[in-house]
Design an enzyme around this catalytic site. Structure first.
Site, PDB file in Angstrom:
ATOM      1  N   LYS A  79       0.827  -1.215   0.000  1.00  0.00           N
ATOM      2  CA  LYS A  79       0.000   0.000   0.000  1.00  0.00           C
ATOM      3  C   LYS A  79       0.861   1.265   0.000  1.00  0.00           C
ATOM      4  CE  LYS A  79      -2.133  -1.125   3.768  1.00  0.00           C
ATOM      5  NZ  LYS A  79      -1.516  -2.431   3.968  1.00  0.00           N
ATOM      6  N   THR A  80       1.823   1.290   0.919  1.00  0.00           N
ATOM      7  CA  THR A  80       2.657   2.489   1.025  1.00  0.00           C
ATOM      8  C   THR A  80       3.484   2.651  -0.248  1.00  0.00           C
ATOM      9  OG1 THR A  80       2.706   2.188   3.398  1.00  0.00           O
ATOM     10  CG2 THR A  80       4.363   3.654   2.474  1.00  0.00           C
ATOM     11  N   ASP A 104      -1.999   7.756   3.789  1.00  0.00           N
ATOM     12  CA  ASP A 104      -1.597   6.399   4.173  1.00  0.00           C
ATOM     13  C   ASP A 104      -2.261   6.075   5.513  1.00  0.00           C
ATOM     14  OD1 ASP A 104      -0.331   3.984   4.046  1.00  0.00           O
ATOM     15  OD2 ASP A 104       1.704   4.730   4.359  1.00  0.00           O
ATOM     16  N   GLU A 105      -2.412   4.798   5.823  1.00  0.00           N
ATOM     17  CA  GLU A 105      -2.990   4.347   7.110  1.00  0.00           C
ATOM     18  C   GLU A 105      -4.335   5.036   7.364  1.00  0.00           C
ATOM     19  OE1 GLU A 105      -1.399   2.012   8.770  1.00  0.00           O
ATOM     20  OE2 GLU A 105       0.727   2.199   8.304  1.00  0.00           O
ATOM     21  N   GLN A 122      -5.772  -3.414  10.565  1.00  0.00           N
ATOM     22  CA  GLN A 122      -4.699  -2.741  11.302  1.00  0.00           C
ATOM     23  C   GLN A 122      -5.176  -1.465  11.986  1.00  0.00           C
ATOM     24  OE1 GLN A 122      -0.631  -2.814   9.556  1.00  0.00           O
ATOM     25  NE2 GLN A 122      -1.683  -3.452   7.706  1.00  0.00           N
ATOM     26  N   ARG A 150       5.129  -7.313  10.952  1.00  0.00           N
ATOM     27  CA  ARG A 150       6.313  -6.454  10.765  1.00  0.00           C
ATOM     28  C   ARG A 150       7.516  -7.286  10.335  1.00  0.00           C
ATOM     29  NH1 ARG A 150       4.036  -2.938   9.178  1.00  0.00           N
ATOM     30  NH2 ARG A 150       2.239  -4.268   9.451  1.00  0.00           N
TER      31      ARG A 150
HETATM   32  P1  ATP Z   1       1.625  -2.090   5.956  1.00  0.00           P
HETATM   33  O1  ATP Z   1       0.182  -2.498   5.945  1.00  0.00           O
HETATM   34  O2  ATP Z   1       2.380  -2.871   6.979  1.00  0.00           O
HETATM   35  O3  ATP Z   1       1.813  -0.628   6.034  1.00  0.00           O
HETATM   36  P2  ATP Z   1       2.025  -1.967   3.113  1.00  0.00           P
HETATM   37  O4  ATP Z   1       0.822  -2.567   2.496  1.00  0.00           O
HETATM   38  O5  ATP Z   1       2.102  -0.502   3.168  1.00  0.00           O
HETATM   39  O6  ATP Z   1       2.230  -2.607   4.559  1.00  0.00           O
HETATM   40  P3  ATP Z   1       4.592  -1.806   1.884  1.00  0.00           P
HETATM   41  O7  ATP Z   1       5.351  -1.378   3.086  1.00  0.00           O
HETATM   42  O8  ATP Z   1       4.286  -0.826   0.846  1.00  0.00           O
HETATM   43  O9  ATP Z   1       3.273  -2.560   2.355  1.00  0.00           O
HETATM   44  O10 ATP Z   1       5.318  -3.033   1.179  1.00  0.00           O
HETATM   45  C1  ATP Z   1       5.829  -4.127   1.929  1.00  0.00           C
HETATM   46  C2  ATP Z   1       7.145  -4.585   1.343  1.00  0.00           C
HETATM   47  O11 ATP Z   1       6.928  -5.217   0.101  1.00  0.00           O
HETATM   48  C3  ATP Z   1       8.091  -3.442   1.069  1.00  0.00           C
HETATM   49  O12 ATP Z   1       9.400  -3.861   1.342  1.00  0.00           O
HETATM   50  C4  ATP Z   1       7.908  -3.184  -0.413  1.00  0.00           C
HETATM   51  O13 ATP Z   1       9.037  -2.591  -0.997  1.00  0.00           O
HETATM   52  C5  ATP Z   1       7.680  -4.597  -0.934  1.00  0.00           C
HETATM   53  N1  ATP Z   1       6.891  -4.650  -2.179  1.00  0.00           N
HETATM   54  C6  ATP Z   1       5.671  -4.135  -2.359  1.00  0.00           C
HETATM   55  N2  ATP Z   1       5.239  -4.393  -3.626  1.00  0.00           N
HETATM   56  C7  ATP Z   1       6.206  -5.102  -4.232  1.00  0.00           C
HETATM   57  C8  ATP Z   1       6.364  -5.671  -5.539  1.00  0.00           C
HETATM   58  N3  ATP Z   1       5.432  -5.559  -6.466  1.00  0.00           N
HETATM   59  N4  ATP Z   1       7.508  -6.321  -5.802  1.00  0.00           N
HETATM   60  C9  ATP Z   1       8.471  -6.459  -4.862  1.00  0.00           C
HETATM   61  N5  ATP Z   1       8.387  -5.948  -3.625  1.00  0.00           N
HETATM   62  C10 ATP Z   1       7.264  -5.272  -3.294  1.00  0.00           C
HETATM   63 MG    MG Z   2       2.231   0.842   4.772  1.00  0.00          MG
END
Ligand code: ATP
Ligand code: MG
Length: 765
Positions: free
Chosen positions: A34-35, A218-219, A268, A627
């Site tokens: 997402k981020t 975000d969040e 979350q 995490r």
């Molecule tokens: P959270 O809910 O914990 O905030 P999130 O959904 O925001 O998580 P991110 O932090 O954006 O998730 O991504 C998690 C990890 O996966 C990061 O290290 C990111 O770089 C990696 N990632 C996300 N998408 C891809 C992709 N398509 N290919 C490879 N790595 C990815």
């Molecule tokens: Mg995130």
């Protein structure tokens, strides 16, 4: 160039990043990107010319996340992203109010009260007004005020239904008057004040509505009601207009409707206790008529066993939108589970494992120790310090919250604004200069009579009090004069010395660490200009450039109030990361130590009394598990020192919700009954001759861990003892055998002691 930007996105992520300009909600589980999607979308929008950096408003949940996002954006875009409006709600509101302080009715140099400052301001006010602090505990008053503000209510808006309530509202009013007089704002005020300015000041609102064509958050699941209202206003969807007005206004381009792009995860949502409202997701879909609702289900963060544990756990929550994460990373390692006899033993275990990981080449910064409440960090900090392992604590007692730093900051605040009564009262007699409490009270009375600040009242004060406090005022004025025009770090250096703080800590045998911290403050000030960069140093628009910018000192002071960073480890040093689970939201680490998984601690005892409390704790546990990238440890203790007392804990109910095959027990697994038990239960156990007793919640009939076979020395954990000198205690830890056997014993008031069993004259009780 877009191609490289968009490479490495999966089809759903790509669709989200390149959505047309329409409101969108990306709803997806932890680690699904997402981020990453949000950051890439900002870069893509700018790179393809859909928006200029000035047209973007991006909201993150923590300062750490904002910094990370800026770093990633700088890497993706060949432009200076520093002037962009990207930050936390508080950071953005602070920036807005600095720019528009006149419209907000604030002095340009307004100071921010953090939670502690707010408490001392409330206490001071209650004392001055003779309010009984037993009947109206200052903490409750603070909560009341913050809750009101977060619901958008000023004192006049609060419904008064009884005497008790009336008193709270009165205190809220008095507190607000005091803040206005002193030119200070608390955290909730930052938001409410910004919201009110936007609501009432139509030209300003229109300016920002036109400016921010893209708003990204975000969040989103953790926004509160006021934050959401603020976003709606900025996005041109405010409640202030009827639908017809809104349509007309949009047609005549009087208001611009921004493209809102929110990402979040209902699983979350962990800030309900602070007023976060997961219902904002529904509201967003309704208010903005969101048609683009994208789900992401592939997790890129965690290995299989970790992810399966998270999935299995969160399934136990009834109220979910429901989504299942998968990974193609393979199952990876099992989750390591460890039972420690005591919190010290738990810390010892974690330190040894961290040592092993670093020897195997894992960076320290990729090892995180997570805990449910701040107090738990102490045992880890002590151990890390003893072993000379660099570490960094996020949250908790932060650098800027330490007493010596707060004293120095109070002097600095007086340089900016001598009418800041909170700062004035803090240091008027610090270091001691013979100004007694009575003199300060006289001064407070005078200030109240004359309707001035404490500083302003000194001139009216006669006698001894007038002379002694007059000398303090001269000192402050002299320092202000001497520091005019100096670079920030020299100002800090000067006041630390001229205030007498440095001499005070030099004279103190144990003042060395405090002096180091003060030196660190000078360093922080030196680096502040160069790298921290209060984003205003690069005004993004003409309008901003034309507004007066705050002095570097004012910017530094805001930074000190808002910043959640810490400086135990030198900047850039590879350090183990310590934080609460709340503070870990959005972050990721190769190895995570999730500690203190005991009933009453995690889930927290307070949650048991609240509706939906356990579900919120479970979401918190879900955040914690997710995490971890490669390795996850979960530990719990049979006994723990908390608030000066030993507590015997049962292992957390959450263990029963994790899939057996995903776990690897490092200590023998005891099924059913938890490990430790409360003093009452222990007595029952002992009275019952050691027979297991039934307990409906924990599956009676199983054997408690304390019933481990007796060792050669004949002592066992949980045994009550009496010592001729220390009195009665309980054995909480045992080590060694034969003549070398030692026991750690909690003697209550006499404290925790390690004693050699062969020599200590212990009796069983
Ligand atoms: P959270 O809910 O914990 O905030 P999130 O959904 O925001 O998580 P991110 O932090 O954006 O998730 O991504 C998690 C990890 O996966 C990061 O290290 C990111 O770089 C990696 N990632 C996300 N998408 C891809 C992709 N398509 N290919 C490879 N790595 C990815
Ligand atoms: Mg995130």
């Amino acid at each position: 160039m877009s191609d490289t930007l968009l490479a490495n996105l999966n089809p759903e992520q790509l669709a989200a990043v390149t959505l047309p300009d329409q409101p969108a909600l990306i709803l997806a589980g932890a680690g699904s990107g997402k981020t990453r999607v949000l950051t890439t979308r900002i870069a893509w929008l700018i790179q393809t010319g859909r928006v200029s950096p000035q047209g973007v408003l991006a909201v993150t949940f923590t300062n750490k996340a904002a910094k990370e996002m800026l770093t990633r954006l700088s890497a993706m875009l060949p432009i200076n992203v520093r002037g962009m409006w990207l930050g936390t709600f508080h950071g953005l509101c602070n920036r807005f109010l600095r720019l528009h302080h006149r419209d907000a009715g604030l002095p340009q140099t307004f100071q921010i009260l953090d939670t502690q400052d707010q408490q001392s301001a409330i206490k001071r006010l209650m004392k001055a007004n003779g309010v009984d602090d037993e009947k109206y505990p200052p903490k409750q008053v603070g909560w009341f005020i913050n809750n009101c503000k977060e619901s958008g209510l000023r004192p006049g808006d609060v419904e008064v239904n009884d005497e008790f309530n009336r008193k709270y509202v009165q205190l809220y009013q008095l507190y607000q008057d005091q803040c206005e007089r002193e030119g200070v704002v608390d955290f909730a005020e930052l938001l409410l004040r910004t919201y009110e300015v936007l609501l009432k000041n139509i030209p300003l609102r229109t300016h920002y509505q036109h400016r921010f064509s893209h708003i990204l958050i975000d969040e989103f699941q953790d926004t509160n009601t006021l934050q959401y209202a603020w976003l709606r206003l900025l996005a041109g969807q405010g409640e202030y207009m009827s639908d017809i007005d809104r349509t007309r206004a949009a047609e005549s381009k009087r208001i611009a409707v921004a493209n809102i792009f929110a990402v979040g995860d209902d699983d979350q949502s962990i800030y309900a206790f602070r007023g976060a409202n997961v219902g904002n997701m529904d509201s967003l879909v309704r208010d903005f008529q969101v048609r683009n609702l994208i789900k992401l289900e592939q997790n890129y963060r965690s290995h299989g066993h970790i992810l399966n544990s998270a999935n299995a756990l969160i399934k136990n929550n009834a109220k979910r939108l429901g989504k299942e994460l998968w990974t193609d990373a393979g199952v990876g390692e099992q989750v390591r589970v460890f039972e420690a006899p005591s919190d010290l033993a738990e810390a010892q275990f974690v330190l040894e494992e961290v040592g092993g990981l670093t020897r195997d080449g894992w960076p320290r910064s990729q090892c995180a120790i997570l805990y449910r409440s701040n107090a738990q960090s102490r045992a880890f900090e002590q151990g890390l310090m003893r072993h000379g392992i660099p570490y960094r604590v996020y949250g908790g007692l932060r650098f800027f919250e330490r007493a010596e730093i707060k004293h120095a900051l109070a002097y600095l605040r007086l340089m900016e604004n001598p009418h800041d009564d909170t700062a004035f009262a803090r240091v008027v007699n610090l270091p001691t200069r013979g100004i007694g409490a009575r003199s300060v009270e006289q001064l407070q009375d005078m200030a109240r009579e004359r309707g001035t600040s404490l500083y302003g009242a000194v001139a009216f004060l006669a006698g001894k009090a007038g002379t002694s406090i007059g000398a303090f005022v001269k000192l402050i004025d002299g320092m202000r004069f001497a520091t005019q025009g100096l670079p920030l770090h020299e100002i800090v250096e000067h006041i630390i010395d001229a205030s007498g703080l440095l001499a005070m800590y030099r004279a103190d045998k144990e003042g060395e660490e405090r002096i180091e911290n003060l030196e660190e403050l000078v360093n922080a000030a030196r680096n502040f200009n160069a790298e921290e960069g209060y984003a205003l140093d690069a005004p993004a628009t003409q309008a901003e450039a034309e507004n007066e910018l705050p002095s570097p000192l004012a910017a530094f002071l805001s930074h000190a109030s808002l910043e959640a960073g810490d400086n135990q480890a030198q900047a850039g040093e590879d350090a183990v990361q310590l934080m609460t689970v709340h503070a870990a939201k959005g972050l990721e680490f190769d190895a995570v130590f999730l500690t203190g998984l005991e009933e009453g601690l995690f889930p927290h005892e307070n949650s048991l009394k609240e509706d939906g409390g356990i579900e919120e704790e479970r979401r918190l546990m879900y955040v914690a598990i997710t995490r971890a990238r490669k390795r996850l440890y979960i530990s719990f203790c049979a006994s723990r020192m908390m608030h000066g007392q030993t507590r015997y804990g049962l292992k957390s109910r959450f263990f029963d919700e994790l899939p057996e095959e995903a776990l690897r027990w490092l200590t023998p697994k005891i099924s059913g009954m938890g490990t430790g038990f409360s003093a009452g239960m222990r007595d029952a156990w002992q009275r019952g001759g050691g027979k297991p007793f039934g307990d409906a919640d924990y599956g009676g009939g199983a054997v408690p861990a304390f019933a481990k076979p007796q060792t050669s020395h004949g002592w066992r954990l949980g045994q009550g003892v009496r010592h001729p000198k220390f009195g009665e205690g309980v054995i909480v830890n045992l080590e060694g055998a034969g003549n070398d056997a030692r026991a750690q014993i909690n003697f209550g008031e006499a404290g925790m002691k390690w004693l050699a069993l062969s020599v200590a004259r212990l009796e069983r009780v």
